[in-house]
Design a protein around this motif. Structure first.
Motif, short mmCIF file in Angstrom:
data_model
loop_
_atom_site.label_atom_id
_atom_site.label_comp_id
_atom_site.label_asym_id
_atom_site.label_seq_id
_atom_site.Cartn_x
_atom_site.Cartn_y
_atom_site.Cartn_z
N UNK A 192 19.87 -19.74 -51.65
CA UNK A 192 20.65 -18.76 -51.51
C UNK A 192 20.53 -18.05 -50.46
N UNK A 193 21.75 -17.70 -49.80
CA UNK A 193 21.50 -16.96 -48.43
C UNK A 193 20.79 -15.62 -48.64
N UNK A 194 19.92 -15.49 -47.74
CA UNK A 194 18.98 -14.25 -47.63
C UNK A 194 18.02 -14.33 -48.90
N UNK A 195 17.74 -15.32 -49.38
CA UNK A 195 16.84 -15.23 -50.52
C UNK A 195 15.37 -14.84 -50.49
N UNK A 196 14.87 -14.95 -49.40
CA UNK A 196 13.52 -14.92 -48.97
C UNK A 196 13.53 -14.31 -47.67
N UNK A 222 28.29 -18.07 -43.05
CA UNK A 222 27.37 -19.58 -43.58
C UNK A 222 27.07 -19.91 -44.84
N UNK A 223 27.38 -21.12 -45.45
CA UNK A 223 26.86 -21.52 -46.74
C UNK A 223 25.35 -21.29 -46.64
N UNK A 274 28.73 -24.00 -41.31
CA UNK A 274 29.48 -22.54 -40.99
C UNK A 274 31.13 -22.75 -41.28
N UNK A 275 31.39 -21.70 -41.91
CA UNK A 275 33.00 -21.59 -42.40
C UNK A 275 33.64 -20.60 -41.26
N UNK A 299 34.28 -15.36 -43.96
CA UNK A 299 33.13 -15.05 -44.84
C UNK A 299 33.00 -15.84 -45.97
N UNK A 300 32.03 -16.42 -46.06
CA UNK A 300 31.55 -17.37 -47.37
C UNK A 300 31.16 -16.63 -48.46
N UNK A 301 32.05 -16.58 -49.49
CA UNK A 301 31.50 -15.74 -50.68
C UNK A 301 30.88 -16.40 -52.09
#
Ligand code: PD2
Ligand code: ZN
Length: 284
Positions: free
Chosen positions: A149-153, A174-175, A278-279, A282-284
């Motif tokens: 997950x983005x930002x998961x740790x 980013x994905x 990279x998109x 915003x990648x949701x």
């Protein structure tokens, strides 16, 4: 060194004939390159013929270029870039396709920690690419994969923040990082990372942040042999070395970007990579 080849009238006519025959632009590009045309010249000739054809009959339009896309700023001309928490070395820069090879983007400890965190969560890789039938298990890729997950740790946040500074592209475009493990014999057949706008499944995928516009593949280990990331159109092979990364960008979802790429079979040892796609938005 020989110079750039010239686009001839014969070449233009040949391209027009191939389009009329119904060959895809990718097939035409590959045929030109394998019969000796320089990839850049082949792509340019194809673009020119398509643009002229488009003007004449408004068919098979070139996909629109993205308004902006990720870039690595090499304007200072220095061999290393400071990314706020780490120096990264610029090992190679290619104009077309746009490719930058980076040394030491991740520390050995960061690579090991990402492998350890991913290992427990590996499953048979499934495709995210759109196909006429929707999603399917990806026969073109014989690796195993998982997504963070983005930002998961803290580790993922630190790496993602560094990548955002490297590519001048916001974290939220980013994905989540994808980790792949290739065992001996595993490979990833050549493909494009953008979503083919002509494919039925693409519309839904594109709603989550638009097109992919760039890829960063980071090497989390050094396989004993094999496993290069290959760019067949320009015959470029990037050897996987732990901590290094290869960046490539594509301003439109089109073969003329020359970003066809694959993972050559691993011959000995395992290969571990983490990919950031990279998109446009915003990648949701
Ligand atoms: O692992 C690679 O070298 C590779 C090759 C092609 C990774 C990807 N594509 C990808 O993650 O898109
Ligand atoms: Zn890829």
């Amino acid at each position: 060194m020989s110079g750039q080849q010239q686009i001839t009238a014969d070449l233009r006519l040949w391209i027009e004939a191939q389009i009329k025959e119904g060959f895809s632009h990718e097939q035409i590009l590959v045929a030109m390159i394998s019969s000796g045309w320089q990839a850049v010249v082949a792509a340019q000739a194809l673009d020119e013929v398509r643009a002229a054809k488009q003007g004449a009959e408004a068919s098979s339009p070139l996909p629109l270029a993205a308004k902006a896309f990720p870039t690595i700023d090499l304007s200072a001309g220095t061999p290393s870039l400071w990314l706020g928490d780490r120096w990264v070395h610029v090992l190679l820069s290619l104009g077309h396709p746009r490719v930058v090879l980076l040394g030491g983007l991740l520390s050995a400890e960061e690579c090991d920690a990402m492998v350890a965190a991913a290992q427990a969560r590996l499953a048979r890789s499934e495709t995210v690419a759109a196909t006429p039938e929707g999603s399917e298990v990806n026969a073109a890729r014989t690796s195993d994969g998982m997504f963070f997950e983005r930002g998961e740790s803290e580790l993922i946040q630190r790496v993602e923040a560094r990548l955002a500074r490297l590519m001048n592209w916001p974290v939220d475009h980013g994905e989540g990082l994808q980790v792949l493990r290739y065992r001996p014999g595993a490979e990833y057949l050549p493909h494009y990372d953008y979503f083919d706008p002509a494919m039925a499944g693409s519309a839904a995928i594109l709603q989550r942040g638009g097109q992919r516009v760039a890829t960063l593949v980071m090497y989390l280990n050094t396989p004993t042999a094999g496993g290069a990331t290959i760019f067949p159109d320009v015959k470029l092979d990037v050897l996987p070395i732990k901590g290094n990364a290869v960046f490539f960008s594509y301003e439109r979802p089109d073969p003329s970007t020359l970003t066809l790429h694959g993972g050559a079979p691993v011959r000995e040892g395992e290969k571990w990579v983490a990919t950031k796609w990279l998109r446009e938005g915003v990648f949701v």
